[in-house]
Design an enzyme around this catalytic site. Sequence first.
Site, PDB file in Angstrom:
ATOM      1  N   LYS A  71       0.822  -1.222   0.000  1.00 49.25           N
ATOM      2  CA  LYS A  71       0.000   0.000   0.000  1.00 49.25           C
ATOM      3  C   LYS A  71       0.852   1.267   0.000  1.00 49.25           C
ATOM      4  CE  LYS A  71      -4.102  -2.107   2.133  1.00 49.25           C
ATOM      5  NZ  LYS A  71      -3.626  -3.406   2.627  1.00 49.25           N
TER       6      LYS A  71
HETATM    7  O1  OMP Z   1      -4.986  -4.120  -0.284  1.00 53.47           O
HETATM    8  C1  OMP Z   1      -5.417  -5.046   0.395  1.00 53.47           C
HETATM    9  O2  OMP Z   1      -4.980  -6.175   0.259  1.00 53.47           O
HETATM   10  C2  OMP Z   1      -6.568  -4.786   1.264  1.00 53.47           C
HETATM   11  C3  OMP Z   1      -7.406  -3.779   0.853  1.00 53.47           C
HETATM   12  C4  OMP Z   1      -8.661  -3.638   1.459  1.00 53.47           C
HETATM   13  O3  OMP Z   1      -9.474  -2.858   1.042  1.00 53.47           O
HETATM   14  N1  OMP Z   1      -8.961  -4.447   2.518  1.00 53.47           N
HETATM   15  C5  OMP Z   1      -8.109  -5.413   2.981  1.00 53.47           C
HETATM   16  O4  OMP Z   1      -8.492  -6.131   3.911  1.00 53.47           O
HETATM   17  N2  OMP Z   1      -6.879  -5.551   2.399  1.00 53.47           N
HETATM   18  C6  OMP Z   1      -5.927  -6.546   2.922  1.00 53.47           C
HETATM   19  O5  OMP Z   1      -6.450  -7.844   2.685  1.00 53.47           O
HETATM   20  C7  OMP Z   1      -6.187  -8.704   3.803  1.00 53.47           C
HETATM   21  C8  OMP Z   1      -7.502  -9.157   4.399  1.00 53.47           C
HETATM   22  O6  OMP Z   1      -7.290 -10.058   5.434  1.00 53.47           O
HETATM   23  P1  OMP Z   1      -8.455 -10.913   6.102  1.00 53.47           P
HETATM   24  O7  OMP Z   1      -9.500  -9.976   6.551  1.00 53.47           O
HETATM   25  O8  OMP Z   1      -7.759 -11.613   7.218  1.00 53.47           O
HETATM   26  O9  OMP Z   1      -8.948 -11.874   5.045  1.00 53.47           O
HETATM   27  C9  OMP Z   1      -5.316  -7.904   4.765  1.00 53.47           C
HETATM   28  O10 OMP Z   1      -3.965  -8.162   4.426  1.00 53.47           O
HETATM   29  C10 OMP Z   1      -5.667  -6.466   4.429  1.00 53.47           C
HETATM   30  O11 OMP Z   1      -4.612  -5.556   4.683  1.00 53.47           O
END
Ligand code: OMP
Length: 290
Positions: A98
Amino acid sequence: MTVRSFGARLAEEFSAGRHLCAGIDPHAPLLAEWGLADDAAGAERMGREVVAASAGIAACVKPQISFFERFGSAGFLALERVLADARAAGLLVVGDVKRGDIGSTFAAYADAWLAPGSPLEVDAMTVAAYMGFGTLSGAFPYVRDHGKGLFVLAATSNPEAREVQAARRADGSTLAAAMVADAEAFNAAAFGDEAVGSVGVVLGATLDLATFGIETAGEPAAELVAPALPVLAPGFGAQGARIEDAGTIFGRLGGALLANESRSILSGGSAGLAERVRTRAEAISAALAD
Ligand SMILES: O=C(O)c1cc(=O)[nH]c(=O)n1[C@@H]1O[C@H](COP(=O)(O)O)[C@@H](O)[C@H]1O
């Protein structure tokens, strides 16, 4: 040697029916659940196990840099080893870093993550373009000429997203829709003759995208007319969205979708990991094939 574009490599994954992006997020409680120490070696072990379980099953893996960064240089070394495993396994890697900055310093972030031969080289990285889409331009040579990709945050999965990303710009478009339009315009200009573009967007699976001004009506096949917009979709699993609903949530944007799950794949210990990756991978291909 001709370098294949990131979009071309994504297209190959989608043709093989692979749409899962397995997250590598070594949260402290998850490391404990796996019987691993909350240190760089623990994070490395979890990351390498996810890579091993995902090879040939998931389209990509997505290490989240924060979980490695908290261990300083040892964490970066651990991440480098995870990345080396992923490369050896032929898995695409989306570095979830990011990054966003003024153009001159963003270019150095692009060098760190996208330059061929860099210790932290990944295939694509997540970026924030809230300082203007043009700030990303330092990454464009890597995208155009070195097979790299970007995922630009557009409508993120977190509940606070709306207050910023649904706001309207002077031209009337929401910030989220403007990110989508900018990515599509880049792809049309640079990859007009390819099936899938190399610059994608992040769209949360937890959101009603229409309320961000993002149109999803239609079938994925129509979107694949070219170049399809890659969509990285977090929010499945722990954040509440169901991977089985991916086709309905993303509609026309489902053709080039990478569905991410992190905690829901990692929780439950190391023993059932391969099975969890496999069932999520099958669920997302079924959801998008419907
Ligand atoms: O860019 C990302 O990967 C991201 C963007 C977003 O809008 N929301 C989001 O959850 N993420 C990332 O996606 C992953 C979600 O993780 P879980 O919620 O554990 O499945 C994490 O690494 C977050 O940082």
